[in-house]
Scaffold this active site. Structure first.
Site, PDB file in Angstrom:
ATOM      1  N   TYR A 153      24.680 102.926  46.280  1.00  0.00           N
ATOM      2  CA  TYR A 153      24.558 102.709  44.827  1.00  0.00           C
ATOM      3  C   TYR A 153      25.902 102.300  44.223  1.00  0.00           C
ATOM      4  O   TYR A 153      25.971 101.388  43.399  1.00  0.00           O
ATOM      5  CB  TYR A 153      24.029 104.008  44.215  1.00  0.00           C
ATOM      6  CG  TYR A 153      23.704 103.984  42.744  1.00  0.00           C
ATOM      7  CD1 TYR A 153      22.518 103.404  42.279  1.00  0.00           C
ATOM      8  CD2 TYR A 153      24.539 104.599  41.816  1.00  0.00           C
ATOM      9  CE1 TYR A 153      22.195 103.430  40.927  1.00  0.00           C
ATOM     10  CE2 TYR A 153      24.221 104.629  40.469  1.00  0.00           C
ATOM     11  CZ  TYR A 153      23.053 104.038  40.019  1.00  0.00           C
ATOM     12  OH  TYR A 153      22.734 104.075  38.687  1.00  0.00           O
ATOM     13  N   LYS A 157      26.608  98.881  42.283  1.00  0.00           N
ATOM     14  CA  LYS A 157      27.004  98.889  40.874  1.00  0.00           C
ATOM     15  C   LYS A 157      28.384  98.250  40.672  1.00  0.00           C
ATOM     16  O   LYS A 157      28.637  97.631  39.631  1.00  0.00           O
ATOM     17  CB  LYS A 157      26.975 100.315  40.323  1.00  0.00           C
ATOM     18  CG  LYS A 157      25.553 100.894  40.196  1.00  0.00           C
ATOM     19  CD  LYS A 157      24.640 100.024  39.366  1.00  0.00           C
ATOM     20  CE  LYS A 157      23.434 100.754  38.793  1.00  0.00           C
ATOM     21  NZ  LYS A 157      22.497  99.836  38.107  1.00  0.00           N
TER      22      LYS A 157
HETATM   23  P1  NAP Z   1      14.506 105.254  35.259  1.00  0.00           P
HETATM   24  O1  NAP Z   1      14.050 106.023  34.065  1.00  0.00           O
HETATM   25  O2  NAP Z   1      14.090 105.687  36.612  1.00  0.00           O
HETATM   26  O3  NAP Z   1      14.114 103.727  35.036  1.00  0.00           O
HETATM   27  C1  NAP Z   1      14.302 102.768  36.024  1.00  0.00           C
HETATM   28  C2  NAP Z   1      13.253 101.721  35.853  1.00  0.00           C
HETATM   29  O4  NAP Z   1      13.458 100.690  36.825  1.00  0.00           O
HETATM   30  C3  NAP Z   1      11.839 102.281  36.086  1.00  0.00           C
HETATM   31  O5  NAP Z   1      10.998 101.845  35.044  1.00  0.00           O
HETATM   32  C4  NAP Z   1      11.453 101.675  37.412  1.00  0.00           C
HETATM   33  O6  NAP Z   1      10.077 101.372  37.562  1.00  0.00           O
HETATM   34  C5  NAP Z   1      12.197 100.355  37.374  1.00  0.00           C
HETATM   35  N1  NAP Z   1      12.299  99.757  38.689  1.00  0.00           N
HETATM   36  C6  NAP Z   1      12.728 100.335  39.843  1.00  0.00           C
HETATM   37  N2  NAP Z   1      12.642  99.468  40.858  1.00  0.00           N
HETATM   38  C7  NAP Z   1      12.153  98.305  40.333  1.00  0.00           C
HETATM   39  C8  NAP Z   1      11.838  97.030  40.869  1.00  0.00           C
HETATM   40  N3  NAP Z   1      11.997  96.744  42.162  1.00  0.00           N
HETATM   41  N4  NAP Z   1      11.346  96.089  40.033  1.00  0.00           N
HETATM   42  C9  NAP Z   1      11.179  96.350  38.717  1.00  0.00           C
HETATM   43  N5  NAP Z   1      11.447  97.533  38.147  1.00  0.00           N
HETATM   44  C10 NAP Z   1      11.927  98.496  38.957  1.00  0.00           C
HETATM   45  O7  NAP Z   1      16.101 105.206  35.300  1.00  0.00           O
HETATM   46  P2  NAP Z   1      17.220 104.901  34.202  1.00  0.00           P
HETATM   47  O8  NAP Z   1      18.142 106.032  34.262  1.00  0.00           O
HETATM   48  O9  NAP Z   1      16.627 104.471  32.918  1.00  0.00           O
HETATM   49  O10 NAP Z   1      17.933 103.672  34.914  1.00  0.00           O
HETATM   50  C11 NAP Z   1      18.024 102.367  34.330  1.00  0.00           C
HETATM   51  C12 NAP Z   1      19.270 101.683  34.863  1.00  0.00           C
HETATM   52  O11 NAP Z   1      20.418 102.421  34.451  1.00  0.00           O
HETATM   53  C13 NAP Z   1      19.341 101.612  36.389  1.00  0.00           C
HETATM   54  O12 NAP Z   1      19.874 100.369  36.783  1.00  0.00           O
HETATM   55  C14 NAP Z   1      20.292 102.740  36.740  1.00  0.00           C
HETATM   56  O13 NAP Z   1      20.921 102.511  37.971  1.00  0.00           O
HETATM   57  C15 NAP Z   1      21.235 102.677  35.570  1.00  0.00           C
HETATM   58  N6  NAP Z   1      22.016 103.891  35.312  1.00  0.00           N
HETATM   59  C16 NAP Z   1      21.408 105.089  35.019  1.00  0.00           C
HETATM   60  C17 NAP Z   1      22.204 106.210  34.784  1.00  0.00           C
HETATM   61  C18 NAP Z   1      21.603 107.552  34.448  1.00  0.00           C
HETATM   62  O14 NAP Z   1      22.365 108.547  34.411  1.00  0.00           O
HETATM   63  N7  NAP Z   1      20.323 107.673  34.192  1.00  0.00           N
HETATM   64  C19 NAP Z   1      23.580 106.114  34.844  1.00  0.00           C
HETATM   65  C20 NAP Z   1      24.159 104.885  35.146  1.00  0.00           C
HETATM   66  C21 NAP Z   1      23.361 103.776  35.378  1.00  0.00           C
HETATM   67  P3  NAP Z   1       9.007 102.461  38.115  1.00  0.00           P
HETATM   68  O15 NAP Z   1       9.087 103.599  37.171  1.00  0.00           O
HETATM   69  O16 NAP Z   1       7.727 101.741  38.036  1.00  0.00           O
HETATM   70  O17 NAP Z   1       9.450 102.818  39.483  1.00  0.00           O
END
Ligand code: NAP
Length: 252
Positions: A153, A157
């Protein structure tokens, strides 16, 4: 209504940060293509936007598949007539210490974050270049700077930050801005899953993390969506190739 007349496409738009971003852009007047792997949550987000008087279309799209991404972007342009904003938010984690990390852990994270973003940018920039207008926002993470159990990851990133700098150089002449948000701990299903995997109570985990954050709390999806909206707006017209950490403190 800073996005009146603008059209956005958000991958991973069904949940978490992506869902908050779709709603934030729609509140500003954008028509939004809400793309997600799972059609159920994407349609819920699109329906909420329409119920509030906005314009939204849900799209089933696996960002690792070129045909899905091209079809989804094409459908948004067909429906709303143009494409101004791309937010590449889809993401997964497959955490493991390096000696336990499998090929599948590695490949699925690279495919979703790096290839998925590449495909989305490639499909979107065609329209943006023609219009001589575009805002692209990629979603990195504080993990880009290193995080135990996340060799895959953090590599992906960090890769997105390099990708954005290169895209900024290539696409600047077409009036396309490319920037990156790098969130810290945000309260979403992704961090909840980490707690579950570690067998830790989520509320306790948030309290422990909050204690190390100068602002004294973990982030909310809206905290990130607001910054994505800024990068997607004309207020950020002279900013490109930059990464902004959103972590509640000066250190990531
Ligand atoms: P989340 O609630 O799990 O949302 C991620 C979304 O991405 C889900 O709707 C998921 O779909 C979708 N997804 C996964 N694989 C996919 C694919 N192959 N094609 C299309 N959609 C896909 O997580 P989040 O925390 O909001 O994360 C959003 C972004 O922020 C990510 O890039 C993550 O790495 C980044 N981020 C998050 C955090 C944190 O602390 N939460 C911190 C830094 C960065 P399904 O639900 O249908 O699987």
């Amino acid at each position: 209504m800073e996005f009146q007349g603008r059209v956005a496409f958000v991958t991973g738009g069904g949940r978490g940060i992506g869902a908050a971003t779709c709603e934030r852009l729609a509140t500003g007047g954008a028509a939004v293509g809400v793309a997600d792997l799972d059609p159920g949550p994407a349609e819920e987000v699109a329906a909420r936007i329409r119920a509030a008087g906005g314009q939204a279309l849900s799209l089933t799209c696996d960002v690792t598949r070129r045909e899905d991404v091209e079809r989804a972007v094409g459908r948004v342009v067909e429906e709303f007539g143009r494409l101004d904003i791309l937010v590449a938010c889809a993401g997964v984690t497959r955490d493991n210490l390096i000696h336990k990390m499998t090929d599948d852990d590695w490949d699925s994270v690279m495919a979703t974050h790096l290839k998925g973003t590449f495909l989305a940018v490639q499909a979107a920039q065609k329209h943006m270049v023609q219009q001589k207008y575009g805002k692209i926002v990629l979603v990195s993470s504080t993990s880009a700077l290193g995080n135990r159990g996340q060799a895959n990851y953090s590599a992906a990133k960090a890769g997105l930050q390099g990708m954005a700098r290169t895209l900024a150089i290539e696409l600047g002449r077409f009036n396309i801005n490319v920037n990156v948000v790098a969130p810290g701990f945000i309260e979403t299903r992704m961090t909840r899953a980490v707690a579950e995997r570690l067998g830790v109570d989520y509320e306790q985990m948030k309290a422990a993390v909050s204690a190390s954050i100068p602002l004294g709390r973990v982030g909310r999806p809206e905290d990130v969506a607001g910054v994505i909206a800024f990068f997607s707006s004309d207020d950020a017209s002279f900013i490109t190739g930059q990464t902004l950490y959103i972590s509640g403190g000066p250190a990531a």
